[in-house]
Motif scaffolding. Structure first.
Motif, short mmCIF file in Angstrom:
data_model
loop_
_atom_site.label_atom_id
_atom_site.label_comp_id
_atom_site.label_asym_id
_atom_site.label_seq_id
_atom_site.Cartn_x
_atom_site.Cartn_y
_atom_site.Cartn_z
N GLN A 1 -11.15 -3.13 2.37
CA GLN A 1 -10.14 -3.46 3.36
C GLN A 1 -9.60 -4.86 3.09
OE1 GLN A 1 -11.37 -3.25 7.45
NE2 GLN A 1 -9.27 -3.08 8.13
N ILE A 2 -8.28 -5.00 3.26
CA ILE A 2 -7.62 -6.30 3.11
C ILE A 2 -7.56 -6.96 4.48
CG2 ILE A 2 -5.43 -7.43 2.56
CD1 ILE A 2 -4.99 -5.22 0.45
N VAL A 3 -7.98 -8.23 4.53
CA VAL A 3 -8.01 -8.99 5.77
C VAL A 3 -7.30 -10.32 5.54
CG1 VAL A 3 -9.51 -10.07 7.48
CG2 VAL A 3 -10.22 -7.94 6.38
N THR A 4 -6.45 -10.72 6.46
CA THR A 4 -5.81 -12.04 6.34
C THR A 4 -6.58 -13.03 7.18
OG1 THR A 4 -4.29 -11.46 8.13
CG2 THR A 4 -3.50 -11.13 5.89
N VAL B 1 -5.81 -14.27 1.86
CA VAL B 1 -6.01 -12.84 2.00
C VAL B 1 -7.32 -12.49 1.30
CG1 VAL B 1 -5.01 -10.57 1.59
CG2 VAL B 1 -3.50 -12.52 1.97
N LEU B 2 -8.20 -11.78 2.01
CA LEU B 2 -9.49 -11.38 1.45
C LEU B 2 -9.51 -9.88 1.22
CD1 LEU B 2 -11.83 -13.32 3.91
CD2 LEU B 2 -10.99 -14.10 1.69
N LEU B 3 -10.17 -9.48 0.15
CA LEU B 3 -10.46 -8.07 -0.09
C LEU B 3 -11.95 -7.88 0.12
CD1 LEU B 3 -9.74 -5.21 -0.91
CD2 LEU B 3 -9.92 -5.92 -3.32
N ILE B 4 -12.30 -7.10 1.14
CA ILE B 4 -13.68 -6.86 1.52
C ILE B 4 -14.09 -5.46 1.05
CG2 ILE B 4 -15.27 -6.74 3.49
CD1 ILE B 4 -13.91 -9.45 3.28
N CYS C 1 -6.43 6.00 -0.60
CA CYS C 1 -6.18 4.61 -0.95
C CYS C 1 -4.76 4.29 -0.52
CB CYS C 1 -6.35 4.40 -2.46
SG CYS C 1 -6.13 2.70 -3.00
N ASP C 2 -4.60 3.31 0.36
CA ASP C 2 -3.26 2.90 0.75
C ASP C 2 -3.12 1.38 0.58
OD1 ASP C 2 -4.29 1.68 3.09
OD2 ASP C 2 -3.97 3.47 4.27
N ASN C 3 -2.13 0.79 1.20
CA ASN C 3 -1.83 -0.62 0.94
C ASN C 3 -2.82 -1.62 1.52
OD1 ASN C 3 0.43 -0.08 -0.59
ND2 ASN C 3 1.78 -0.06 1.18
N GLU C 4 -3.58 -1.23 2.54
CA GLU C 4 -4.48 -2.20 3.16
C GLU C 4 -5.92 -1.76 3.25
OE1 GLU C 4 -3.12 -4.32 6.54
OE2 GLU C 4 -1.05 -4.27 5.87
N GLU C 5 -6.20 -0.49 3.00
CA GLU C 5 -7.58 -0.05 3.01
C GLU C 5 -7.75 1.20 2.17
OE1 GLU C 5 -9.01 0.78 6.96
OE2 GLU C 5 -8.39 2.85 6.81
N SER C 6 -8.97 1.39 1.70
CA SER C 6 -9.31 2.57 0.91
C SER C 6 -10.69 3.03 1.31
CB SER C 6 -9.32 2.25 -0.58
OG SER C 6 -8.04 1.89 -1.01
N ILE C 7 -10.88 4.33 1.25
CA ILE C 7 -12.20 4.89 1.46
C ILE C 7 -12.42 5.95 0.38
CG2 ILE C 7 -11.41 6.58 3.15
CD1 ILE C 7 -14.18 6.08 4.56
N LEU C 8 -13.57 5.85 -0.28
CA LEU C 8 -13.89 6.76 -1.38
C LEU C 8 -15.24 7.40 -1.12
CD1 LEU C 8 -13.24 7.95 -4.16
CD2 LEU C 8 -14.31 5.92 -5.17
N TYR C 9 -15.21 8.71 -0.91
CA TYR C 9 -16.44 9.47 -0.70
C TYR C 9 -16.92 9.96 -2.06
CZ TYR C 9 -15.07 9.59 4.21
OH TYR C 9 -14.72 9.23 5.48
N ILE C 10 -18.06 9.45 -2.49
CA ILE C 10 -18.64 9.89 -3.76
C ILE C 10 -19.36 11.23 -3.55
CG2 ILE C 10 -20.25 9.31 -5.62
CD1 ILE C 10 -17.80 7.43 -5.42
#
Length: 79
Positions: free
Chosen positions: A75-78, A3-6, A57-66
């Protein structure tokens, strides 16, 4: 299965880490998201509440607007 966190900031893409389970990657995703918020609060003017409403922010992806120009996506990728 790995599992990769990109992560991307719109200019570059990087692999934050490689994990054995989705749960480990999810834990790191949440940590990275919160760490970026804390960094903005400590070393800049923080994040405008309007941009925070659009962030998530949820279990498989997050987006943060600064702000209107700086955005961070994880994003989590298998594999």
């Amino acid at each position: 299965m790995k599992v990769l966190l990109i992560h991307t900031d719109g200019c570059s893409i990087d692999v934050v880490g490689k994990y054995n389970t989705k749960e480990e990657a999810c834990k790191q995703l949440n940590f990275e998201y919160e760490r970026k918020i804390e960094y903005q609060e400590m070393f800049s003017n923080g994040i405008d509440p309007e941009w925070m409403k659009s962030s998530h922010c949820d279990n498989e992806e997050s987006i943060l607007y600064i702000n209107g120009e700086e955005v961070h996506v994880w994003q989590i990728v298998t594999a």
